[in-house]
Design a protein around this motif. Structure first.
Motif, PDB file in Angstrom:
ATOM      1  N   TYR A  13       5.763  15.045   2.037  1.00 15.94           N
ATOM      2  CA  TYR A  13       4.775  13.978   1.864  1.00 15.94           C
ATOM      3  C   TYR A  13       4.070  13.607   3.006  1.00 15.94           C
ATOM      4  N   HIS A  71       1.995  11.673   6.007  1.00 19.41           N
ATOM      5  CA  HIS A  71       1.261  10.512   6.300  1.00 19.41           C
ATOM      6  C   HIS A  71       0.451  10.592   7.610  1.00 19.41           C
ATOM      7  N   ARG A 121      -3.065   7.025  12.350  1.00 23.34           N
ATOM      8  CA  ARG A 121      -4.164   6.635  12.456  1.00 23.34           C
ATOM      9  C   ARG A 121      -4.643   5.745  13.837  1.00 23.34           C
ATOM     10  N   SER A 122      -5.837   5.766  14.016  1.00 21.87           N
ATOM     11  CA  SER A 122      -6.404   5.257  15.410  1.00 21.87           C
ATOM     12  C   SER A 122      -6.444   3.832  15.135  1.00 21.87           C
ATOM     13  N   PRO A 123      -5.488   2.895  16.056  1.00 23.06           N
ATOM     14  CA  PRO A 123      -5.921   1.464  16.122  1.00 23.06           C
ATOM     15  C   PRO A 123      -7.176   1.071  16.939  1.00 23.06           C
ATOM     16  N   VAL A 141     -11.714   3.184  13.768  1.00 21.81           N
ATOM     17  CA  VAL A 141     -10.128   2.548  13.519  1.00 21.81           C
ATOM     18  C   VAL A 141      -9.779   3.232  12.120  1.00 21.81           C
ATOM     19  N   GLY A 142      -8.780   3.612  12.105  1.00 20.16           N
ATOM     20  CA  GLY A 142      -8.275   4.334  11.160  1.00 20.16           C
ATOM     21  C   GLY A 142      -8.340   5.952  11.129  1.00 20.16           C
ATOM     22  N   THR A 189      10.413  12.364   2.157  1.00 23.03           N
ATOM     23  CA  THR A 189      10.168  11.111   1.178  1.00 23.03           C
ATOM     24  C   THR A 189       9.048  10.471   1.873  1.00 23.03           C
ATOM     25  N   ARG A 190       8.335   9.711   1.139  1.00 23.59           N
ATOM     26  CA  ARG A 190       6.873   9.080   1.294  1.00 23.59           C
ATOM     27  C   ARG A 190       7.490   7.884   2.468  1.00 23.59           C
ATOM     28  N   GLU A 191       8.735   7.350   2.463  1.00 22.98           N
ATOM     29  CA  GLU A 191       9.167   6.423   3.222  1.00 22.98           C
ATOM     30  C   GLU A 191       9.673   6.980   4.523  1.00 22.98           C
ATOM     31  N   ILE A 192      10.012   7.983   4.616  1.00 25.38           N
ATOM     32  CA  ILE A 192      10.429   8.821   5.962  1.00 25.38           C
ATOM     33  C   ILE A 192       9.213   9.438   6.561  1.00 25.38           C
ATOM     34  N   ARG A 241       6.286   7.800   6.579  1.00 27.65           N
ATOM     35  CA  ARG A 241       5.698   6.816   7.144  1.00 27.65           C
ATOM     36  C   ARG A 241       6.488   6.282   8.396  1.00 27.65           C
ATOM     37  N   ASP A 242       7.746   5.963   8.342  1.00 27.06           N
ATOM     38  CA  ASP A 242       8.638   5.876   9.457  1.00 27.06           C
ATOM     39  C   ASP A 242       8.529   6.989  10.557  1.00 27.06           C
ATOM     40  N   GLU A 300       5.515   6.480  13.059  1.00 21.19           N
ATOM     41  CA  GLU A 300       5.598   5.411  14.059  1.00 21.19           C
ATOM     42  C   GLU A 300       6.104   5.893  15.345  1.00 21.19           C
ATOM     43  N   TRP A 339      -3.406   5.529   0.758  1.00 18.46           N
ATOM     44  CA  TRP A 339      -3.230   4.128   0.234  1.00 18.46           C
ATOM     45  C   TRP A 339      -4.531   3.352   0.225  1.00 18.46           C
ATOM     46  N   ARG A 348      14.861  -0.212  -0.094  1.00 20.40           N
ATOM     47  CA  ARG A 348      13.403  -0.487   0.174  1.00 20.40           C
ATOM     48  C   ARG A 348      12.237   0.081  -0.846  1.00 20.40           C
ATOM     49  N   ARG A 349      12.922   0.925  -1.506  1.00 22.40           N
ATOM     50  CA  ARG A 349      12.222   1.643  -2.477  1.00 22.40           C
ATOM     51  C   ARG A 349      11.338   0.486  -3.560  1.00 22.40           C
ATOM     52  N   ASP A 355      -2.490  -1.567  -2.082  1.00 18.50           N
ATOM     53  CA  ASP A 355      -1.323  -1.788  -1.380  1.00 18.50           C
ATOM     54  C   ASP A 355      -1.026  -3.395  -0.926  1.00 18.50           C
ATOM     55  N   MET A 363      -0.264   1.263  11.241  1.00 15.86           N
ATOM     56  CA  MET A 363      -1.434   0.870  10.218  1.00 15.86           C
ATOM     57  C   MET A 363      -0.499   0.513   8.847  1.00 15.86           C
ATOM     58  N   LEU A 417       4.585   1.276   2.348  1.00 12.86           N
ATOM     59  CA  LEU A 417       5.911   1.623   2.257  1.00 12.86           C
ATOM     60  C   LEU A 417       6.769   0.766   3.435  1.00 12.86           C
ATOM     61  N   LEU A 418       7.919   0.405   2.746  1.00 15.18           N
ATOM     62  CA  LEU A 418       8.793  -0.449   3.472  1.00 15.18           C
ATOM     63  C   LEU A 418       9.578   0.199   4.650  1.00 15.18           C
ATOM     64  N   ARG A 439       4.155  -3.947   7.026  1.00 15.75           N
ATOM     65  CA  ARG A 439       5.092  -3.827   8.091  1.00 15.75           C
ATOM     66  C   ARG A 439       4.752  -4.784   9.060  1.00 15.75           C
TER      67      ARG A 439
END
Lengths: 826, 159, 272
Positions: A54, A56, A59-61, A121-122, A132-135, A137-138, A141, A295, B27-28, B48, C1, C5-6, C46
C-alpha cells in the motif's frame, strides 16, 4: 422559509423527435444496475493482489518551498515497509511530462513527484509502500524532509507583480501562457454603441465536482515482459498514456489500463497520471503490486481543481434597444501550480465564444498564470462553464443597469433557431437549437406569471424573492486541433472513439467500448443502438463493462469526458454494428442463395425479406464463421468481428485567425432559479427551479434526465457553498467534506425539467453529447440573488459562488459591489 | 477487575448471517475490516471525516457509518451490509425501485443509500416525504442530485 | 497530512464506571470513547492520538434517562441523540430532543452521545450553549469521588472541560422547564453551525451564544424584546473567530439575530 416538496413533476417534454419503433428513445433499464445495487461493482479499491503493498504519499505542508533534502532511512527501518520513492529517484528514472504549452509554459519541468521544490500544499514529495495501509501511513511520518520555505503566491491578480514569487524558474515568469483572441471590428462596435457597460472585475470561483470515489490504482508490473497493468479509475486513458509513456521512457503499449466501475469522474479523474507513474515506478522497483488509495483530503488538496478565472476590465457595447454588439475583456486564469491539461482551457472556452448570443465583435485576452495552489484540470463544463457564466453575467448586468427585462434582452440577442446551423465569430458551428423556446418553457415550468405574487408573499414573511436565468451550451466532441491555437507545434487534431462488435460462436453479440464510463450508462445506451441495427433485443447484447487496453478497442482520444459519448462512442458503436450487420447479411446471403440486399435482420435472425421462413438464427452465422467455415467462397470478406473508429468531420483550425470549428455538437441548457433571501442574515434558499435541456435525439431519456439532474445539483453546490478557498499562506481551508459543503438531500429544491429535441445535423444518430450542462445553474442562482437584492442595496453579483457571508456583504455594503460597474453613454 | 488494554484483539462478528472470527488491530476502522479483511467490498469509502455515508451499514439493527467505528467496537455485533439485501440474486423491492427510477448512476453511494433506506423502511414503512429526505441526509451523492433516489424510496414504500 | 488511518492505539472496554476511571487515571494518554462521532475523526486526522481508548459503550450505568418527581431529568452521558429524541421522559424538556434532531444525520444521531457532545466542547456544537441556557449540572466522577459542576462552569476552552485526567462525566441533570428556544445558522440544512444560541425563559431570561468564543457566552437581556436582546449581545463585546464560513464581524451580527430568535421561541412558549 416555507417547506416545499421536492417531488419532481413529470418532465415536460416540449418537443420530441418523432419516435420510430425500436430501442433508441426508450427508457431501457440499465444493465449496470444489477451489479451496482448489490454492491457487486468493481471499483479499483475492491481489487486485491497477493503480496500487494500500500502506498502513502508524503505531501508538502508548505505552499512554496525549496526541498533541501529528503531522508527516507528511518521510514525504511519501520517494520512492514517494503520501500520508498523520492524526487531524486524520479528525476533519474523519468523525464519531465510533455507540456502542451508553448513557451514559457513549455519549460515547466513536471515530474510525478516534487523535484527540488514544492509548489502547493499537498504536493507529493516522497512515497512509502508497506504491508498495510496503516503502516504506510505511520512510516510516512518518519520521512524527514528539510524544507526552506518561500513566499507563496495565492492571488492570481498578483502573479505578474514585480515582487511576485516566481514558481518555475525554468519559465522565468508566472504567466505561462497567453493568447489574444479578436474577431469582428471592436472599434466599430464601440463607436456605434449607445452605451458602454464597464465591469472592472468578475470572478469565477475555484471548486470541483468532488466525485464520491477518489483517485487510485492497483498497479502490477510484469518483469518478464516489461508490462504494467493499471487497475485504476483514470477516465481518459488515451491522454494518460501519452503523458506517461514518454516520461517513463516506455512504449505506450506497455501501459495497460483496466477500469470497470468508476465512482464519478466529472473530468476530475483525467490528470492522475503523475501518481500513476509513481505507482508504476514502485511496482517495478519493489517487484510487487502496489496500491494507492487517495483519501478525500488528498483529493481536495492536490487534484483537479476547476479553473479559477477572473474577468478584468470588461467593456460591453450595447445599443439603446438592448442589442449587444460586442465585448472585450481580459480573462486571467489561475491554473494552480502545474499545467497538466492546461493550457487547453485557454482555447476550449472559444468553442462557445459568443455564448448563446449574436454579438459579432469580441476580444478576449487570455492570460494563464501559475499559483501555489492545487493544479487545475478539467471539471464538468471545463472552461466553457467559466466563459458562459461570464457571458450570462454580461447579459444580466447590462439588463440590470439599463433597466431592461432580462428575459427580453436574452430573446433579443439569442441566436435564433432559423439561423441554425450558425457560424460564430470564430468559425464554430452551432448545429441546432431553439433557445427562446427553451427560455419560455423554463419560465413556464417555474411559474413565471405568478412571480409578483410570490415576491409579495415572501416580503410578508420578511424575505426577498428573486428569479434568475442561466442559459448555457454544452459543446461536445472536441476537435483537438484547437490545441494548435495554444501551441502551433502540436500535432493533434480531430477526435475519435472506437467500438468493436462481434458475433460469437454461439450467436452472442459482444460489444467492446473504448470509453471509461463513470455512471453515464454506456453499456445500456450502446446496447440500444446495437439492438436497433441488428433487429434483436437489448437483452441479447452483451456490453463488456468498463475499459481494458488489451481489448484493443480504443484509439488516441478514447475515454469518457467532454460530453461526447452519444456522438463519438455511439457513433463508433453504430459504425461497428453496421459493419457487422453488413457482414451478417453477406454471409446469410451466401448460405440462403440470395444477395445481401435481400436479407433483413429481425427477431434475432437473418432472413429473406421476401420469405421470412428462410431464416438463420444469429447462432448459426456465428458458428459457421468461427467453427464450420469449410466451403465458404474464398473472397467472402466476413469475420463477424468488426472494429470501427468513429472520426468526426473536422478540419485543422486556422491558427493565424484562431478560426474554425472546434466542437461538433452544441447541446443547450436554460435553467431558472427562484431564491428567497433573509435580509437579516444573508441566508438564502433556492425555493424553485426549472431546467430545460436540448441535447438532440435522446437515446435513453431517463439517462439524459439523470445527467440534467446531476449537473443541476452540482451547479447548486458550486453556486452556494462549494469553494476551494486558500488562506494567505496557501493553506486550503476546505480540504474535506466537513468544511467543503456539498449539497445533501435536504438542501435540494423542487425541480421541474423539460426537454426539447433539436437533432444535430452533424451526427449519425442525431444525438448531441451532453452531461456537462451545469454551468447554467450557477448563473441562474447568481442572477436570482442579484434580482432579490434589487430593493435592498441593488448590489451586483460578481462572484460565481455566493455563500451566506458573501450575500451578507452584498446586503451590508452594496456600494463596493456596485463600484465594479459603470455605464457610459456614448 | 480492571478491563485490559489491548492493541490487538480477536473479534467475532456476524455479517449478513455469516460468522467471522478475526484478529484485528484496535486502530482498524470497521469499514476497512469489512472491505479489506473480509473482502466485502460493497461498502465504500468516500471521505475521511464521516460526512459522506458511503460506508453506512446496519449494526445490531441501527444504521451507522462504519468509518466512524473501530472494528473492535463491533465485537459480538450482527452487521448487515448491501451484500445481504438481495437473496439468491433476487433483488429486493427497494433495489429494483432504485433501478426503475434511475436512482443510481456511478453506483458508488448506492450501497450506503440502500442501507439508509432499508433502515428507514424497517422502522417506518410509510414515511412522509420529509422523513425520506432526512433518512438519506447523511448520504452524499454527486451524480443524481437525490431527486430520483427520493422517488425510488417513495415508490418502494408505497409498493 | 490528515488522512484516514489511525495511529496504533490500545483499546479497553470496561464494564463499570470504576473500571473506566481506573483506566483513565492509570494511563496518561487515555481518552474516553463515547459515540466516536468526533473522536474517531480527530484520530483519523491524527490531530490527537490517545494511547488508550476507554470505550464507554459497555457501561450500563452511563445510559438511561430518568425523570425525577420534581421534574429534574437525569441523563446518562452515553445517551445517543436518537435515544434522547425518542425518549418519553426527555419530552419533559422538549428543547432537548428538538435540538438533537437538528444534529447532522441519522447515522451520527444513532451513535453520537450527549456526553460526547458536551465533553468535546467544540465551539460549534449544539449542546454546550443549550446546557448553559437550561442550567444543566454535570456530575463528574474520579478516583476521589463525585462532584457536580454547573454547565456555565463546565466549558473551559476549546476542547477543554472541567472533566480532568482520570475523570468521567457520569450524569447530566437538567432542571424542569418548558420555555426554551434554540436558533442557529447552519451551513446547509443540519450542517455545522456558523452561529447558534439557546435561550431559557423559565423565570428570568438567559441566552447562551455558541460559535462566538471558546466557550458559550452568556447574556441576560433586560427583556425579551429583540432590541433588548441585541443590546445585551452587543454588550458582551464578542470577538468571534473568523474562518472560511464567516468573518468575526458577520458572526457578531448573526449572534444578535439568533439570540433574538431563540428568545422569541422561548417567550412564545412562555406565553403560549
Amino acid at each position: 422559509m416555507t417547506e416545499t416538496t421536492v417531488t419532481p413533476t413529470k418532465p415536460l417534454v416540449v418537443e420530441e423527435q418523432e419516435t420510430k419503433p425500436g430501442w433508441a428513445g426508450q427508457n431501457v433499464p440499465r444493465k449496470e444496475d444489477k451489479r451496482l445495487v448489490q454492491g457487486q461493482g468493481l471499483f479499483f479499491d475492491d481489487v486485491k493482489r497477493h503480496n500487494m503493498g500500500y502506498v502513502h504519499f508524503v505531501r508538502s505542508p508548505y505552499a512554496h518551498a525549496k526541498i533541501r533534502s529528503v531522508d527516507v532511512s528511518k521510514a525504511l527501518e519501520h517494520p512492514g515497509v517494503y520501500g520508498t520513492l523520492t524526487g531524486d529517484e524520479v528525476a533519474t528514472l523519468t523525464d519531465p511530462f510533455f507540456q502542451i504549452s508553448s513557451p514559457p509554459g513549455a519549460f515547466l519541468k513536471d515530474y510525478c513527484m516534487a523535484v527540488g521544490k514544492v509548489r502547493f500544499v499537498g504536493e507529493p514529495v516522497a512515497a512509502v509502500v508497506a504491508s498495510t495501509r496503516e503502516i504506510a501511513r505511520d512510516a510516512s511520518e518518519l520521512v524527514e524532509v528539510d524544507y526552506e520555505p518561500l513566499d507563496p503566491l495565492v492571488d492570481a491578480r498578483r502573479a505578474l507583480d514585480d515582487d511576485a514569487p516566481v514558481l518555475h524558474d525554468e519559465a522565468g515568469t508566472n504567466l505561462t501562457w497567453e493568447g489574444v483572441y479578436e474577431w469582428g471590428d471592436l472599434d466599430k462596435a464601440f463607436a456605434e454603441a449607445d452605451r458602454v457597460v464597464k465591469i472592472s472585475e468578475l470572478h469565477f470561483d475555484r471548486f470541483n465536482s468532488t466525485p464520491l470515489e477518489c483517485d487510485g490504482a492497483l498497479v502490477e508490473y510484469n518483469r518478464g515482459t516489461g508490462q504494467w497493468t493499471l487497475i485504476t479509475n483514470n477516465q481518459f486513458p488515451g491522454f494518460a498514456v501519452i503523458m506517461m509513456g514518454p516520461a517513463m521512457r516506455v512504449g505506450l503499449d506497455k501501459l495497460r489500463f483496466v477500469t470497470q466501475d468508476i465512482g464519478g469522474g466529472f473530468g476530475n479523474k483525467i490528470t492522475s497520471h503523475p501518481q500513476l507513474v509513481a505507482c508504476c515506478l514502485l511496482a517495478r522497483k519493489l517487484n510487487r503490486p502496489v496500491q494507492w488509495t487517495e483519501w478525500r483530503t488528498d483529493f481536495h488538496l492536490s487534484m483537479s481543481h476547476g479553473n479559477e478565472r477572473w474577468f478584468l476590465d470588461t467593456e460591453v457595447a450595447v445599443s439603446e434597444d438592448g442589442t449587444l454588439l460586442g465585448f472585450r475583456t481580459t480573462a486571467l486564469d489561475d491554473a494552480g501550480a502545474w499545467l497538466r491539461y492546461e493550457p487547453l482551457g485557454g482555447v476550449i472556452w472559444a468553442q462557445v465564444t459568443p455564448g448563446m448570443y449574436r454579438w459579432r465583435h469580441i476580444r478576449l485576452d487570455f492570460k494563464q498564470v501559475v499559483t501555489n495552489k492545487a493544479p487545475v484540470s478539467p471539471n464538468r463544463g471545463y472552461s466553457r462553464m467559466q466563459h458562459l457564466w461570464f457571458t450570462e453575467r454580461l447579459i444580466d448586468i447590462v439588463a440590470h443597469e439599463l433597466g431592461l427585462d432580462p428575459v427580453e434582452v436574452r430573446k433579443r440577442n439569442y441566436i435564433r433557431t432559423e439561423d441554425m446551423p450558425y457560424e460564430t465569430p470564430n468559425g464554430c458551428i452551432y448545429d441546432s437549437g431553439d433557445y427562446a423556446k427553451m427560455l419560455d418553457a423554463a419560465l413556464e415550468l417555474v411559474g413565471y406569471d405568478s412571480l409578483a405574487e410570490r415576491r409579495a408573499d415572501a416580503e410578508r414573511r420578511g424575505n426577498l424573492l428573486g428569479l434568475g436565468i442561466g442559459s448555457t451550451l454544452d459543446s461536445g466532441t472536441n476537435n483537438f486541433g484547437q490545441s494548435r491555437l495554444i501551441n502551433p507545434e502540436l500535432q493533434f487534431s480531430g477526435n475519435n472513439e472506437v467500438a468493436t462488435v462481434k458475433l460469437d460462436i454461439f450467436g452472442e453479440i459482444v460489444v467492446t467500448l473504448g470509453t471509461t464510463p463513470q455512471g453515464q450508462g454506456h453499456e445500456t445506451t450502446a446496447s440500444q443502438v446495437v439492438a436497433d441495427i441488428l433487429g434483436c433485443s437489448v437483452d441479447d447484447v452483451n456490453v463488456r463493462a468498463g475499459h481494458d487496453s488489451y481489448w484493443n478497442s480504443y484509439a488516441g482520444f478514447s475515454g469518457t469526458y467532454a460530453s461526447q459519448f452519444a456522438v463519438t462512442g455511439l457513433g463508433a458503436v453504430k459504425g461497428a454494428t453496421e459493419l457487422l450487420a453488413g457482414e451478417m447479411k453477406k454471409l446469410a446471403a451466401v448460405i440462403l442463395g440470395a444477395t445481401p440486399d435481400d436479407i433483413e435482420l429481425a427477431d434475432g435472425q437473418a432472413r429473406l425479406r421476401a420469405n421470412p421462413e428462410a431464416a438463420l438464427p444469429f447462432m448459426a452465422l456465428g458458428a459457421i464463421i468461427n467453427a464450420n467455415n469449410a466451403g465458404l467462397p474464398e473472397d467472402l470478406d466476413v469475420t463477424l468481428n468488426c472494429r470501427y473508429v468513429y472520426r468526426p468531420p473536422f478540419q485543422v483550425p486556422d491558427v493565424e485567425r484562431k478560426y474554425g470549428n472546434l466542437t461538433l455538437t452544441y447541446a443547450a441548457q436554460v435553467h431558472v432559479a427562484v431564491v428567497e433571501v433573509d435580509p437579516e442574515t444573508g441566508v438564502y434558499e433556492i425555493v424553485d427551479y426549472a431546467a430545460v435541456d436540448d441535447c438532440g435525439k435522446r437515446i435513453n431519456p431517463q439517462i439524459v434526465e439523470g445527467q440534467v439532474m446531476g449537473a443541476t445539483a452540482q451547479a447548486l453546490g458550486a453556486a452556494t457553498h462549494e469553494t476551494f478557498t486558500y488562506d494567505e499562506d496557501g493553506n486550503l481551508l476546505t480540504p474535506n467534506f466537513y468544511d467543503y459543503h456539498v449539497p445533501h438531500a435536504l438542501d435540494m429544491p423542487p425541480l421541474k425539467t423539460g426537454y426539447i429535441e433539436s437533432p444535430s445535423p452533424f451526427t449519425s444518430l442525431g444525438t448531441k453529447g451532453m452531461g456537462e450542462g451545469g454551468g447554467a445553474g450557477i448563473h441562474a442562482v447568481c442572477a436570482a440573488l442579484q434580482d432579490a437584492l434589487r430593493t435592498h442595496g441593488n448590489a451586483i453579483v460578481y462572484d460565481s459562488c455566493n455563500p451566506y457571508h458573501r450575500v451578507w456583504a452584498l446586503l451590508s455594503d452594496p456600494d463596493s459591489a456596485r463600484a465594479r460597474v459603470s455605464v457610459e453613454s456614448t | 477487575m480492571e478491563a485490559s488494554v489491548a492493541t490487538l484483539a480477536t473479534i467475532r462478528v456476524e455479517i449478513n448471517g455469516t460468522a467471522y472470527e478475526r484478529e484485528v488491530e484496535a486502530r482498524r476502522l470497521l469499514v476497512h475490516f469489512i472491505r479489506d479483511d473480509l473482502d466485502l467490498t460493497g461498502t465504500h469509502v468516500g471521505c475521511d471525516t464521516g460526512n459522506c455515508g458511503a460506508c453506512s451499514v446496519i449494526l445490531d439493527g441501527t444504521l451507522v457509518k462504519s468509518c466512524m467505528l473501530l472494528a473492535v467496537q463491533a465485537d459480538g455485533a450482527s452487521i448487515e451490509t448491501v451484500e445481504g439485501l438481495a437473496q439468491d440474486e433476487e433483488l429486493t423491492g427497494l433495489q429494483q425501485a432504485f433501478s426503475d427510477h434511475h436512482a443510481l448512476q456511478c453506483g458508488y453511494c448506492t450501497p450506503g443509500m440502500l442501507m439508509s433506506a432499508t433502515a428507514l423502511l424497517r422502522e417506518n414503512p410509510r414515511p412522509t416525504d420529509e422523513e425520506i429526505r432526512r433518512a438519506i441526509q447523511g448520504n452524499i451523492c454527486r451524480c443524481t442530485g437525490y431527486w430520483n433516489i427520493f422517488e425510488a424510496i417513495k415508490a418502494a414504500a408505497e409498493a | 497530512m490528515p488522512a484516514m488511518l489511525l495511529r496504533e492505539v490500545g483499546y479497553a472496554r470496561p464494564a463499570t464506571v470504576d473500571q473506566a476511571i481506573e483506566l483513565l487515571a492509570g494511563h496518561d494518554g487515555a481518552r474516553a470513547l463515547a459515540g466516536g462521532q468526533t473522536l474517531i475523526n480527530v484520530m483519523k486526522a491524527r490531530a490527537a492520538s490517545p494511547d488508550v481508548l476507554v470505550d464507554l459503550g459497555g457501561i450500563p450505568q452511563l445510559r438511561g434517562i430518568e425523570l425525577d418527581p420534581d421534574g429534574t431529568l437525569r441523563i446518562g452521558p452515553m445517551t445517543t441523540y436518537t435515544d434522547l429524541i425518542s425518549s418519553a421522559e426527555a419530552r419533559a424538556r422538549p428543547i432537548l430532543g428538538e435540538v438533537c434532531a437538528q444534529i447532522a444525520d441519522v447515522q451520527v444521531r444513532n451513535r453520537g452521545t450527549i456526553g460526547g457532545n458536551v465533553c468535546s466542547s467544540d465551539p460549534t456544537n449544539h449542546l454546550p450553549p443549550l446546557m448553559v441556557a437550561v442550567g444543566g449540572e454535570m456530575t463528574i466522577a474520579g478516583r476521589d469521588g463525585e462532584r457536580t459542576v454547573p454547565a456555565k462552569d463546565f466549558f473551559l476552552g476549546v476542547y477543554m472541560t472541567a472533566v480532568g485526567p482520570g475523570e468521567l462525566l457520569t450524569r447530566i441533570s437538567i432542571p424542569p422547564g418548558r420555555h426554551d428556544g434554540f436558533a442557529s445558522i447552519p451551513i446547509g440544512k443540519d450542517g455545522t453551525c456558523i452561529v447558534n444560541a439557546a435561550a431559557s425563559a423559565n423565570g428570568g431570561l438567559r441566552v447562551a451564544l455558541g460559535c462566538v468564543g471558546a466557550v458559550p457566552e452568556v447574556v441576560e437581556p433586560a427583556s425579551p424584546e429583540p432590541e433588548a436582546v441585541a443590546e445585551a449581545v452587543r454588550g458582551a463585546n464578542l470577538d468571534p473567530p473568523s474562518d472560511v464560513h464567516a468573518s468575526g464581524d458577520y458572526r457578531r451580527h448573526l449572534a444578535e439575530v439568533v439570540a433574538a430568535r431563540a428568545v422569541r421561541q422561548a417567550s412564545e412558549r412562555a406565553s403560549g
